[in-house]
Design a protein around this motif. Sequence first.
Motif, PDB file in Angstrom:
ATOM      1  N   MET A 355      29.325  44.014  35.119  1.00 35.20           N
ATOM      2  CA  MET A 355      30.772  43.845  34.993  1.00 35.20           C
ATOM      3  C   MET A 355      31.317  43.429  36.362  1.00 35.20           C
ATOM      4  O   MET A 355      31.027  44.078  37.371  1.00 35.20           O
ATOM      5  N   VAL A 356      32.062  42.348  36.385  1.00 36.01           N
ATOM      6  CA  VAL A 356      32.537  41.772  37.650  1.00 36.01           C
ATOM      7  C   VAL A 356      34.054  41.801  37.712  1.00 36.01           C
ATOM      8  O   VAL A 356      34.730  41.464  36.724  1.00 36.01           O
ATOM      9  N   ILE A 357      34.593  42.176  38.879  1.00 36.61           N
ATOM     10  CA  ILE A 357      36.030  42.057  39.094  1.00 36.61           C
ATOM     11  C   ILE A 357      36.274  41.273  40.383  1.00 36.61           C
ATOM     12  O   ILE A 357      35.494  41.363  41.323  1.00 36.61           O
ATOM     13  N   ASP A 358      37.315  40.496  40.374  1.00 35.12           N
ATOM     14  CA  ASP A 358      37.749  39.781  41.570  1.00 35.12           C
ATOM     15  C   ASP A 358      39.176  39.306  41.338  1.00 35.12           C
ATOM     16  O   ASP A 358      39.407  38.291  40.670  1.00 35.12           O
ATOM     17  N   PRO A 359      40.157  40.028  41.863  1.00 36.83           N
ATOM     18  CA  PRO A 359      41.564  39.687  41.608  1.00 36.83           C
ATOM     19  C   PRO A 359      42.030  38.408  42.298  1.00 36.83           C
ATOM     20  O   PRO A 359      43.113  37.910  41.999  1.00 36.83           O
ATOM     21  N   LEU A 360      41.223  37.854  43.203  1.00 35.82           N
ATOM     22  CA  LEU A 360      41.664  36.676  43.954  1.00 35.82           C
ATOM     23  C   LEU A 360      41.326  35.365  43.277  1.00 35.82           C
ATOM     24  O   LEU A 360      41.938  34.337  43.559  1.00 35.82           O
ATOM     25  N   VAL A 361      40.337  35.366  42.390  1.00 36.38           N
ATOM     26  CA  VAL A 361      39.867  34.109  41.820  1.00 36.38           C
ATOM     27  C   VAL A 361      40.513  33.832  40.464  1.00 36.38           C
ATOM     28  O   VAL A 361      41.104  34.717  39.843  1.00 36.38           O
ATOM     29  N   ASP A 362      40.375  32.591  40.012  1.00 32.67           N
ATOM     30  CA  ASP A 362      40.900  32.172  38.713  1.00 32.67           C
ATOM     31  C   ASP A 362      39.877  32.537  37.633  1.00 32.67           C
ATOM     32  O   ASP A 362      38.758  32.020  37.624  1.00 32.67           O
ATOM     33  N   GLN A 363      40.268  33.428  36.717  1.00 27.47           N
ATOM     34  CA  GLN A 363      39.340  33.911  35.694  1.00 27.47           C
ATOM     35  C   GLN A 363      38.832  32.788  34.809  1.00 27.47           C
ATOM     36  O   GLN A 363      37.648  32.745  34.447  1.00 27.47           O
ATOM     37  N   GLU A 364      39.714  31.860  34.466  1.00 24.75           N
ATOM     38  CA  GLU A 364      39.325  30.745  33.600  1.00 24.75           C
ATOM     39  C   GLU A 364      38.308  29.840  34.292  1.00 24.75           C
ATOM     40  O   GLU A 364      37.348  29.376  33.678  1.00 24.75           O
ATOM     41  N   GLU A 365      38.522  29.600  35.585  1.00 25.28           N
ATOM     42  CA  GLU A 365      37.595  28.773  36.347  1.00 25.28           C
ATOM     43  C   GLU A 365      36.213  29.407  36.400  1.00 25.28           C
ATOM     44  O   GLU A 365      35.191  28.722  36.255  1.00 25.28           O
ATOM     45  N   VAL A 366      36.156  30.714  36.624  1.00 24.64           N
ATOM     46  CA  VAL A 366      34.878  31.422  36.691  1.00 24.64           C
ATOM     47  C   VAL A 366      34.150  31.337  35.359  1.00 24.64           C
ATOM     48  O   VAL A 366      32.934  31.093  35.309  1.00 24.64           O
ATOM     49  N   PHE A 367      34.889  31.493  34.275  1.00 18.94           N
ATOM     50  CA  PHE A 367      34.257  31.447  32.948  1.00 18.94           C
ATOM     51  C   PHE A 367      33.761  30.040  32.632  1.00 18.94           C
ATOM     52  O   PHE A 367      32.645  29.861  32.130  1.00 18.94           O
ATOM     53  N   ASN A 368      34.582  29.044  32.943  1.00 14.02           N
ATOM     54  CA  ASN A 368      34.191  27.662  32.658  1.00 14.02           C
ATOM     55  C   ASN A 368      33.002  27.220  33.503  1.00 14.02           C
ATOM     56  O   ASN A 368      32.142  26.468  33.042  1.00 14.02           O
ATOM     57  N   GLU A 369      32.969  27.688  34.752  1.00 13.73           N
ATOM     58  CA  GLU A 369      31.922  27.251  35.674  1.00 13.73           C
ATOM     59  C   GLU A 369      30.627  28.032  35.502  1.00 13.73           C
ATOM     60  O   GLU A 369      29.535  27.459  35.563  1.00 13.73           O
ATOM     61  N   TYR A 370      30.741  29.340  35.264  1.00 10.08           N
ATOM     62  CA  TYR A 370      29.544  30.180  35.256  1.00 10.08           C
ATOM     63  C   TYR A 370      29.328  30.958  33.954  1.00 10.08           C
ATOM     64  O   TYR A 370      28.296  31.611  33.810  1.00 10.08           O
ATOM     65  N   GLY A 371      30.286  30.898  33.031  1.00  7.47           N
ATOM     66  CA  GLY A 371      30.158  31.645  31.789  1.00  7.47           C
ATOM     67  C   GLY A 371      30.286  33.147  31.979  1.00  7.47           C
ATOM     68  O   GLY A 371      29.786  33.930  31.163  1.00  7.47           O
ATOM     69  N   ILE A 372      30.949  33.554  33.052  1.00  7.11           N
ATOM     70  CA  ILE A 372      31.108  34.977  33.373  1.00  7.11           C
ATOM     71  C   ILE A 372      32.536  35.414  33.081  1.00  7.11           C
ATOM     72  O   ILE A 372      33.495  34.816  33.583  1.00  7.11           O
ATOM     73  N   LYS A 373      32.680  36.454  32.293  1.00  4.23           N
ATOM     74  CA  LYS A 373      33.992  37.003  31.978  1.00  4.23           C
ATOM     75  C   LYS A 373      34.329  38.088  32.997  1.00  4.23           C
ATOM     76  O   LYS A 373      33.580  39.052  33.167  1.00  4.23           O
ATOM     77  N   LEU A 374      35.445  37.918  33.668  1.00  3.37           N
ATOM     78  CA  LEU A 374      35.856  38.907  34.655  1.00  3.37           C
ATOM     79  C   LEU A 374      36.579  40.076  33.991  1.00  3.37           C
ATOM     80  O   LEU A 374      37.170  39.936  32.922  1.00  3.37           O
ATOM     81  N   HIS A 375      36.517  41.218  34.639  1.00  7.32           N
ATOM     82  CA  HIS A 375      37.136  42.435  34.111  1.00  7.32           C
ATOM     83  C   HIS A 375      38.228  42.933  35.053  1.00  7.32           C
ATOM     84  O   HIS A 375      38.304  42.525  36.215  1.00  7.32           O
ATOM     85  N   ASN A 376      39.040  43.829  34.535  1.00 11.12           N
ATOM     86  CA  ASN A 376      40.026  44.524  35.362  1.00 11.12           C
ATOM     87  C   ASN A 376      39.385  45.786  35.916  1.00 11.12           C
ATOM     88  O   ASN A 376      38.446  46.334  35.324  1.00 11.12           O
ATOM     89  N   VAL A 377      39.910  46.260  37.029  1.00 10.64           N
ATOM     90  CA  VAL A 377      39.316  47.437  37.661  1.00 10.64           C
ATOM     91  C   VAL A 377      39.377  48.649  36.735  1.00 10.64           C
ATOM     92  O   VAL A 377      38.506  49.535  36.774  1.00 10.64           O
ATOM     93  N   GLU A 378      40.384  48.690  35.849  1.00 11.28           N
ATOM     94  CA  GLU A 378      40.509  49.818  34.923  1.00 11.28           C
ATOM     95  C   GLU A 378      39.355  49.876  33.923  1.00 11.28           C
ATOM     96  O   GLU A 378      39.067  50.918  33.338  1.00 11.28           O
ATOM     97  N   GLU A 379      38.698  48.734  33.708  1.00  9.78           N
ATOM     98  CA  GLU A 379      37.591  48.682  32.753  1.00  9.78           C
ATOM     99  C   GLU A 379      36.279  49.179  33.340  1.00  9.78           C
ATOM    100  O   GLU A 379      35.315  49.404  32.615  1.00  9.78           O
ATOM    101  N   LEU A 380      36.244  49.348  34.660  1.00  9.63           N
ATOM    102  CA  LEU A 380      35.012  49.805  35.303  1.00  9.63           C
ATOM    103  C   LEU A 380      34.892  51.320  35.188  1.00  9.63           C
ATOM    104  O   LEU A 380      35.565  52.065  35.885  1.00  9.63           O
ATOM    105  N   LYS A 381      34.029  51.740  34.313  1.00  9.26           N
ATOM    106  CA  LYS A 381      33.798  53.182  34.132  1.00  9.26           C
ATOM    107  C   LYS A 381      32.374  53.386  33.613  1.00  9.26           C
ATOM    108  O   LYS A 381      31.755  52.477  33.056  1.00  9.26           O
ATOM    109  N   ASP A 382      31.881  54.577  33.797  1.00  5.54           N
ATOM    110  CA  ASP A 382      30.529  54.929  33.343  1.00  5.54           C
ATOM    111  C   ASP A 382      29.468  53.995  33.910  1.00  5.54           C
ATOM    112  O   ASP A 382      28.508  53.615  33.237  1.00  5.54           O
ATOM    113  N   LEU A 383      29.620  53.634  35.190  1.00  4.72           N
ATOM    114  CA  LEU A 383      28.669  52.728  35.823  1.00  4.72           C
ATOM    115  C   LEU A 383      27.462  53.480  36.367  1.00  4.72           C
ATOM    116  O   LEU A 383      27.560  54.650  36.759  1.00  4.72           O
ATOM    117  N   ASP A 384      26.336  52.803  36.420  1.00  5.78           N
ATOM    118  CA  ASP A 384      25.125  53.367  37.013  1.00  5.78           C
ATOM    119  C   ASP A 384      24.984  52.965  38.479  1.00  5.78           C
ATOM    120  O   ASP A 384      24.273  53.611  39.243  1.00  5.78           O
TER     121      ASP A 384
END
Length: 462
Positions: A355-384
């Motif tokens: 799960m990746v977060i980065d508030p500075l980048v354009d989420q659409e650009e990241v998805f179009n370029e790398y196929g990676i869906k960005l998350h919000n920091v609130e979604e980061l839970k139960d991490l290993d």
Amino acid sequence: MKLYDAIKSRKEKISVIGLGYVGMPLAVAFAKVADVVGFDISIEKIKKYRDGIDVTNEVGNEIIKQSTALFTWDEKQIRDCKFHVVAVPTPINQDKTPDLSPVLGASRTVGRNLVKGSIVVYESTVYPGVTEEVCIPILEEESGLKCGVDFKVGYSPERINPGDKIHRLENIIKIVSGIDAEALEDIARVYEMIIEAGVHRAESIKVAEAAKVIENSQRDINIAFMNELSIVFNKMGIDTKAVLEAAGTKWNFLNFTPGLVGGHCIGVDPYYFIYRAEELGYHSQIILSGRKINDDMGKYVAENIIKNMIKADKQIKGSKVGIFGIAFKENCPDVRNTKVTDIIDELNDYGVDVMVIDPLVDQEEVFNEYGIKLHNVEELKDLDAVVFAVPHDCFREMTLEDIRKFYKDVDSSFNYINSEVAATLEEPKSMKLSIEKPVLTDLKGMFDRKRAEELGYLYWRL
């Protein structure tokens, strides 16, 4: 009348072709002292600029709104200009060879709209010889004009450092070059209108082209040395940051640190130099070796994340890892050629859910370029495991105590303590005590290592 004088008196215009991290600051700076047309083939980008939105985050929304530059995707608008600056990207292909398609396309665009008495200056990074041997023939073919007679050409390598608020366009010395002495002088004086630090007149276009590629190749080699040291020190059980702090007390020690080397310059430019050298029969040794080390760092980091998760008795397949930052460098929205994706790809190969977060980048650009869906920091839970890949200032505001809330089965009100000590204590009834060490990877050393270990983190950095 010299072209410089005509531009200064606003009788002639400047065009900037390509409005990205290099072109936009140029267009805005020139617009303060001359009439400017900013051209880009991206209609969506132009619409945002017209709405006062700086997609590069280099000059800021307010400055974009106040600029008198004309932003357009209509190439006919540049026919009224006589000083053209080409500032399009020059990436590499999958096989690491130069991809000159953007600069070739820009040359065709300029050529179709070129008039007598014009000067075309290239800022795009190329290997020595491209401007004169590749670009000039295109300009001549498209325009029907003759270089040196009907129009002139020059080269002035860009030196903008994306996200750097100290070393800006205006206060970095500008290298300029021209096809002849007259062109050189006009080009130098036009740039002197905006470059407070002054210009350096290179003796030829090829010298200016070569200067650009070796600037970034030098940095690439130095960072590769630091990365190699980090790999060796890791095997020795020595903290690389501590070693560099100690060595840095010597007056002539070069201040480089290990890290991922991506972006549109340092991770790309050496390949342009290597390509041209091999065309001439020379196989690069130092530069190519440095490139290999830096290109492999993403995989190396991922392997160490997995090793530490195994040490912490984590089930690898199906585990969850949170990665903070996907831009190619800190405090910058640019994701071109980011090496964080190498970490993500490698972890995915292990069956890890990233799960990746980065508030500075354009989420659409990241998805179009790398196929990676960005998350919000609130979604980061139960991490290993948690990985700080890019040290944005917004991430630096977090404390080691803040980070613990992202982990699985950890009470956020409990301060971690050393697991050996924890094993001797009776678990308080009011809270759950976890003696399992949370895995924390801090690539650039944002956090204090000793404090992290005191709090019970299984901590690792380059």
